[in-house]
Design a protein around this motif. Sequence first.
Motif, PDB file in Angstrom:
ATOM      1  N   UNK A 196       0.837  -1.206   0.000  1.00  0.00           N
ATOM      2  CA  UNK A 196       0.000   0.000   0.000  1.00  0.00           C
ATOM      3  C   UNK A 196       0.869   1.253   0.000  1.00  0.00           C
ATOM      4  N   UNK A 197       2.021   1.176   0.655  1.00  0.00           N
ATOM      5  CA  UNK A 197       2.940   2.319   0.641  1.00  0.00           C
ATOM      6  C   UNK A 197       3.526   2.498  -0.761  1.00  0.00           C
ATOM      7  N   UNK A 198       3.911   1.387  -1.386  1.00  0.00           N
ATOM      8  CA  UNK A 198       4.489   1.472  -2.738  1.00  0.00           C
ATOM      9  C   UNK A 198       3.498   2.102  -3.712  1.00  0.00           C
ATOM     10  N   UNK A 199       2.238   1.737  -3.547  1.00  0.00           N
ATOM     11  CA  UNK A 199       1.233   2.235  -4.496  1.00  0.00           C
ATOM     12  C   UNK A 199       0.984   3.732  -4.317  1.00  0.00           C
ATOM     13  N   UNK A 200       1.291   4.253  -3.132  1.00  0.00           N
ATOM     14  CA  UNK A 200       1.003   5.665  -2.846  1.00  0.00           C
ATOM     15  C   UNK A 200       2.212   6.582  -3.039  1.00  0.00           C
ATOM     16  N   UNK A 201       3.408   5.984  -3.129  1.00  0.00           N
ATOM     17  CA  UNK A 201       4.600   6.838  -3.111  1.00  0.00           C
ATOM     18  C   UNK A 201       5.405   6.712  -4.405  1.00  0.00           C
ATOM     19  N   UNK A 202       6.395   7.608  -4.539  1.00  0.00           N
ATOM     20  CA  UNK A 202       7.177   7.616  -5.782  1.00  0.00           C
ATOM     21  C   UNK A 202       8.668   7.745  -5.485  1.00  0.00           C
ATOM     22  N   UNK A 203       9.427   7.711  -6.565  1.00  0.00           N
ATOM     23  CA  UNK A 203      10.879   7.914  -6.523  1.00  0.00           C
ATOM     24  C   UNK A 203      11.580   7.016  -5.508  1.00  0.00           C
ATOM     25  N   UNK A 204      12.358   7.610  -4.573  1.00  0.00           N
ATOM     26  CA  UNK A 204      13.185   6.720  -3.758  1.00  0.00           C
ATOM     27  C   UNK A 204      12.415   6.115  -2.588  1.00  0.00           C
ATOM     28  N   UNK A 205      11.239   6.640  -2.285  1.00  0.00           N
ATOM     29  CA  UNK A 205      10.532   6.158  -1.093  1.00  0.00           C
ATOM     30  C   UNK A 205      10.202   4.665  -1.146  1.00  0.00           C
ATOM     31  N   UNK A 206       9.622   4.179  -2.264  1.00  0.00           N
ATOM     32  CA  UNK A 206       9.288   2.756  -2.286  1.00  0.00           C
ATOM     33  C   UNK A 206      10.471   1.868  -1.923  1.00  0.00           C
TER      34      UNK A 206
END
Length: 321
Positions: A196-206
């Motif tokens: 769920x975090x990956x689907x909401x975030x971009x760039x280096x965060x995932x």
Amino acid sequence: MFRSGFVSVIGRPNVGKSTLINTLLGRKALIVSDKPQTTRNRIQAVYTGDNFQIVFLDTPGIHKPKHLLGDFMLKSALDALKEVDLILFMVEATSSPGPGDKYIAELLHSVDTPKFLVVNKVDLIADAVEDRLLPLYSRLGEFKQVFTISALEEKNVQQLLEAIYTLLPEGPCYYPPGTVIDRPQEFLAAETIREKILLQTREEIPHSVAVEIEKMQLREAKPKKCDRENRPLSQQMSQDGKVPGDVLPPLLVIEAIVYVEKDSQKKIIIGKKGGMLKEIGTEARLELEKIFGNPVFLDLWIKVKKDWRQKEHNLRQFGYE
Ligand code: GDP
Ligand code: MG
């Protein structure tokens, strides 16, 4: 005759390996996102039929490692080539073979396990493109069979499954029927939150996120003492003597810590007035309720662990070893 065996699915990040295994299993066992390197561990996903059991090995996409976590992921993927009955080499139909595909093809040259070439995402391209690309991919190695599929739209997946079955040797049931993945429930919970975090975030965060489950516990729901109209318990009973509160399924309490590498990443995940974290929490909770079949209380905390992807003891802590 009972047939069984191990089937590795390998390919570049993001070609749809985890999606295919979910489709083959007919349920969501593995997390999927549009971000490369979603899958970090080698995970065994088990499909048991009346007279067969296929153990699929989902692998992190093979790519050049840039940090210690990357080294671990590459090693997990390469280990999955050994001692299996079949390798599915997955590529995507949306582009010609790239350096990443060629690198994997070269690794496969030295492996004598039978291989199928699986060209995925044909739903995104025209037939003419498929006709042009197929020979380019087929030339990358020696493949027993070639399939063009759409894992997402379930095109040709059944044919692939039948071909896998035909190739399996006679063998035992490796896992008890009913097993879906070879990991504890905590792993499934942590992965669901990470997805769920990956689907909401971009760039280096995932890539900087790790999830650790601190606590996962069923809590018996307490029967309510009185209802909204404040009637005593005796008046709330139905004819068979059941109190409404009695029938509530137990609550699954999950406490999880989300680790990121920098303060700035923590701020982004929490979001404006906590909005992003709330959304991640809600989506994760709804899916966890579906997976475990209980109402879920999810408590999410965000913590910073500087450069954890470079530190061996942190990798071990998060189960990447
Ligand atoms: P993996 O890294 O190889 O495991 O890839 P994932 O299974 O995580 O999928 C990566 C992305 O490709 C996700 O956004 C999927 O929804 C998407 N995807 C997977 N299979 C297909 C397909 O057959 N068609 C289309 N259009 N998208 C797909
Ligand atoms: Mg994956």
